[in-house]
Motif scaffolding. Structure first.
Motif, PDB file in Angstrom:
ATOM      1  N   ASN A   2       0.774  -1.311   0.169  1.00 23.22           N
ATOM      2  CA  ASN A   2       0.010   0.033  -0.021  1.00 23.22           C
ATOM      3  C   ASN A   2       0.857   1.234   0.155  1.00 23.22           C
ATOM      4  O   ASN A   2       0.665   2.155  -0.590  1.00 23.22           O
ATOM      5  CB  ASN A   2      -1.007  -0.019   1.188  1.00 23.22           C
ATOM      6  CG  ASN A   2      -1.893   1.127   0.948  1.00 23.22           C
ATOM      7  OD1 ASN A   2      -2.298   1.670   0.044  1.00 23.22           O
ATOM      8  ND2 ASN A   2      -2.553   1.443   2.166  1.00 23.22           N
ATOM      9  N   ASP A   3       2.070   1.236   0.784  1.00 22.15           N
ATOM     10  CA  ASP A   3       2.765   2.490   0.833  1.00 22.15           C
ATOM     11  C   ASP A   3       3.247   2.614  -0.676  1.00 22.15           C
ATOM     12  O   ASP A   3       3.680   3.700  -1.072  1.00 22.15           O
ATOM     13  CB  ASP A   3       3.940   2.037   1.885  1.00 22.15           C
ATOM     14  CG  ASP A   3       3.239   2.301   3.432  1.00 22.15           C
ATOM     15  OD1 ASP A   3       2.369   2.835   3.392  1.00 22.15           O
ATOM     16  OD2 ASP A   3       4.093   1.641   4.105  1.00 22.15           O
ATOM     17  N   ILE A   4       3.810   1.502  -1.234  1.00 23.45           N
ATOM     18  CA  ILE A   4       4.455   1.514  -2.528  1.00 23.45           C
ATOM     19  C   ILE A   4       3.409   2.276  -3.524  1.00 23.45           C
ATOM     20  O   ILE A   4       3.686   3.192  -4.331  1.00 23.45           O
ATOM     21  CB  ILE A   4       5.035   0.347  -2.848  1.00 23.45           C
ATOM     22  CG1 ILE A   4       6.084  -0.056  -2.270  1.00 23.45           C
ATOM     23  CG2 ILE A   4       5.139   0.354  -4.535  1.00 23.45           C
ATOM     24  CD1 ILE A   4       6.630  -1.443  -2.539  1.00 23.45           C
ATOM     25  N   LEU A   5       2.154   1.883  -3.680  1.00 21.85           N
ATOM     26  CA  LEU A   5       1.252   2.444  -4.322  1.00 21.85           C
ATOM     27  C   LEU A   5       0.899   3.850  -3.981  1.00 21.85           C
ATOM     28  O   LEU A   5       0.869   4.664  -4.992  1.00 21.85           O
ATOM     29  CB  LEU A   5      -0.196   1.545  -4.296  1.00 21.85           C
ATOM     30  CG  LEU A   5      -0.255   0.504  -4.832  1.00 21.85           C
ATOM     31  CD1 LEU A   5      -1.436  -0.342  -4.548  1.00 21.85           C
ATOM     32  CD2 LEU A   5      -0.062   0.449  -6.189  1.00 21.85           C
ATOM     33  N   ARG A   6       0.827   4.418  -2.649  1.00 28.67           N
ATOM     34  CA  ARG A   6       0.788   5.712  -2.549  1.00 28.67           C
ATOM     35  C   ARG A   6       2.107   6.537  -2.969  1.00 28.67           C
ATOM     36  O   ARG A   6       1.875   7.588  -3.371  1.00 28.67           O
ATOM     37  CB  ARG A   6       0.500   5.887  -0.915  1.00 28.67           C
ATOM     38  CG  ARG A   6      -0.768   5.595  -0.468  1.00 28.67           C
ATOM     39  CD  ARG A   6      -0.837   6.053   1.047  1.00 28.67           C
ATOM     40  NE  ARG A   6       0.163   5.340   1.905  1.00 28.67           N
ATOM     41  CZ  ARG A   6      -0.252   5.067   3.123  1.00 28.67           C
ATOM     42  NH1 ARG A   6      -1.407   5.001   3.577  1.00 28.67           N
ATOM     43  NH2 ARG A   6       0.651   4.354   3.648  1.00 28.67           N
ATOM     44  N   ALA A 117       9.981   3.273  -6.631  1.00 25.42           N
ATOM     45  CA  ALA A 117       9.014   2.506  -6.276  1.00 25.42           C
ATOM     46  C   ALA A 117       8.598   1.362  -7.214  1.00 25.42           C
ATOM     47  O   ALA A 117       8.109   0.524  -6.641  1.00 25.42           O
ATOM     48  CB  ALA A 117       7.968   3.538  -6.115  1.00 25.42           C
ATOM     49  N   ARG A 118       8.537   1.772  -8.450  1.00 29.40           N
ATOM     50  CA  ARG A 118       8.140   0.544  -9.375  1.00 29.40           C
ATOM     51  C   ARG A 118       9.176  -0.392  -9.211  1.00 29.40           C
ATOM     52  O   ARG A 118       8.692  -1.647  -9.380  1.00 29.40           O
ATOM     53  CB  ARG A 118       8.195   1.387 -10.843  1.00 29.40           C
ATOM     54  CG  ARG A 118       7.542   0.130 -11.890  1.00 29.40           C
ATOM     55  CD  ARG A 118       7.623   0.755 -13.254  1.00 29.40           C
ATOM     56  NE  ARG A 118       8.795   0.694 -13.741  1.00 29.40           N
ATOM     57  CZ  ARG A 118       9.922  -0.322 -14.093  1.00 29.40           C
ATOM     58  NH1 ARG A 118       9.312  -1.447 -13.912  1.00 29.40           N
ATOM     59  NH2 ARG A 118      11.028   0.056 -14.461  1.00 29.40           N
ATOM     60  N   GLN A 119      10.640  -0.150  -9.239  1.00 30.80           N
ATOM     61  CA  GLN A 119      11.455  -1.221  -9.126  1.00 30.80           C
ATOM     62  C   GLN A 119      11.305  -2.067  -7.831  1.00 30.80           C
ATOM     63  O   GLN A 119      11.618  -3.247  -7.759  1.00 30.80           O
ATOM     64  CB  GLN A 119      12.901  -0.700  -9.042  1.00 30.80           C
ATOM     65  CG  GLN A 119      13.465  -0.288 -10.485  1.00 30.80           C
ATOM     66  CD  GLN A 119      14.695   0.479 -10.452  1.00 30.80           C
ATOM     67  OE1 GLN A 119      15.371   0.591  -9.642  1.00 30.80           O
ATOM     68  NE2 GLN A 119      15.142   0.849 -11.607  1.00 30.80           N
ATOM     69  N   MET A 120      10.829  -1.316  -6.596  1.00 28.70           N
ATOM     70  CA  MET A 120      10.832  -1.989  -5.452  1.00 28.70           C
ATOM     71  C   MET A 120       9.672  -2.616  -5.546  1.00 28.70           C
ATOM     72  O   MET A 120       9.576  -3.952  -4.859  1.00 28.70           O
ATOM     73  CB  MET A 120      10.587  -0.904  -4.309  1.00 28.70           C
ATOM     74  CG  MET A 120      11.970  -0.281  -3.908  1.00 28.70           C
ATOM     75  SD  MET A 120      11.534   1.154  -2.849  1.00 28.70           S
ATOM     76  CE  MET A 120      10.668   0.451  -1.436  1.00 28.70           C
ATOM     77  N   SER A 121       8.502  -2.430  -6.183  1.00 23.78           N
ATOM     78  CA  SER A 121       7.174  -3.527  -6.265  1.00 23.78           C
ATOM     79  C   SER A 121       7.460  -4.597  -7.122  1.00 23.78           C
ATOM     80  O   SER A 121       7.025  -5.502  -6.714  1.00 23.78           O
ATOM     81  CB  SER A 121       6.173  -2.798  -6.669  1.00 23.78           C
ATOM     82  OG  SER A 121       6.469  -2.166  -8.226  1.00 23.78           O
ATOM     83  N   THR A 122       8.343  -4.408  -8.146  1.00 19.57           N
ATOM     84  CA  THR A 122       8.804  -5.585  -9.102  1.00 19.57           C
ATOM     85  C   THR A 122       9.511  -6.567  -8.136  1.00 19.57           C
ATOM     86  O   THR A 122       9.494  -7.718  -8.303  1.00 19.57           O
ATOM     87  CB  THR A 122       9.600  -5.095 -10.202  1.00 19.57           C
ATOM     88  OG1 THR A 122       8.781  -4.160 -10.869  1.00 19.57           O
ATOM     89  CG2 THR A 122       9.890  -6.175 -11.162  1.00 19.57           C
ATOM     90  N   ARG A 123      10.521  -6.000  -7.531  1.00 20.61           N
ATOM     91  CA  ARG A 123      11.415  -7.075  -6.740  1.00 20.61           C
ATOM     92  C   ARG A 123      10.512  -7.782  -5.579  1.00 20.61           C
ATOM     93  O   ARG A 123      10.701  -8.742  -5.268  1.00 20.61           O
ATOM     94  CB  ARG A 123      12.444  -6.027  -6.027  1.00 20.61           C
ATOM     95  CG  ARG A 123      13.506  -5.725  -7.069  1.00 20.61           C
ATOM     96  CD  ARG A 123      14.705  -5.013  -6.548  1.00 20.61           C
ATOM     97  NE  ARG A 123      15.620  -4.670  -7.395  1.00 20.61           N
ATOM     98  CZ  ARG A 123      16.502  -3.635  -7.653  1.00 20.61           C
ATOM     99  NH1 ARG A 123      16.422  -2.752  -6.784  1.00 20.61           N
ATOM    100  NH2 ARG A 123      17.237  -3.267  -8.417  1.00 20.61           N
TER     101      ARG A 123
END
Length: 130
Positions: A2-6, A117-123
């Motif tokens: 949720n934090d990544i989406l925000r 943030a996109r890279q973090m969500s992918t990982r």
């Protein structure tokens, strides 16, 4: 997650806001020699949801610079009055270029934040698949 989406939403709203700012700066530069043209400025407001700040920004209303327009003496100009004067534009190209650079750098900073943030969500998704 949720934090990544925000973070993605906040970065995207920042890029949209800076894009709008660059659009107004380019209009100002294009109209720098237009008689009677007033410089446009735009403000940013942080959005709230359920009474708390979201970190996202939105653009406020476009405002016209209320500084006095310079009076230019040119009797041959078609807009000149009987005294030979007409009102020029209150656009200062140095200020507009500085605003454009600031908006560009802010846009790039938001873009980097979005990409991280996109890279973090992918990982994170790769870790969860294992």
């Amino acid at each position: 997650m949720n934090d990544i989406l925000r973070t993605l939403e906040a970065s995207a709203s920042g890029m949209q806001a800076q894009s709008a700012r660059l659009r107004h700066v380019s209009e100002n530069i294009a109209n720098a020699d237009t008689p009677g043209y007033r410089r446009k400025t735009i403000s940013f407001n942080e959005t709230m949801e359920a009474g708390r700040m979201t970190g996202k920004v939105e653009t406020g209303q476009v405002q016209l610079d209320q500084r006095d327009l310079p009076e230019i003496f040119d009797p041959s100009h078609p807009m000149a009055g009987e005294s030979g004067n007409y009102f020029g534009s209150n656009v200062d190209l140095v200020v507009e270029i500085a605003d454009a650079r600031e908006a560009q750098r802010s846009y790039e900073a938001n873009l980097k934040m979005f990409e991280q943030a996109r890279q973090m969500s992918t990982r994170l998704l790769e870790l969860l698949r294992r």
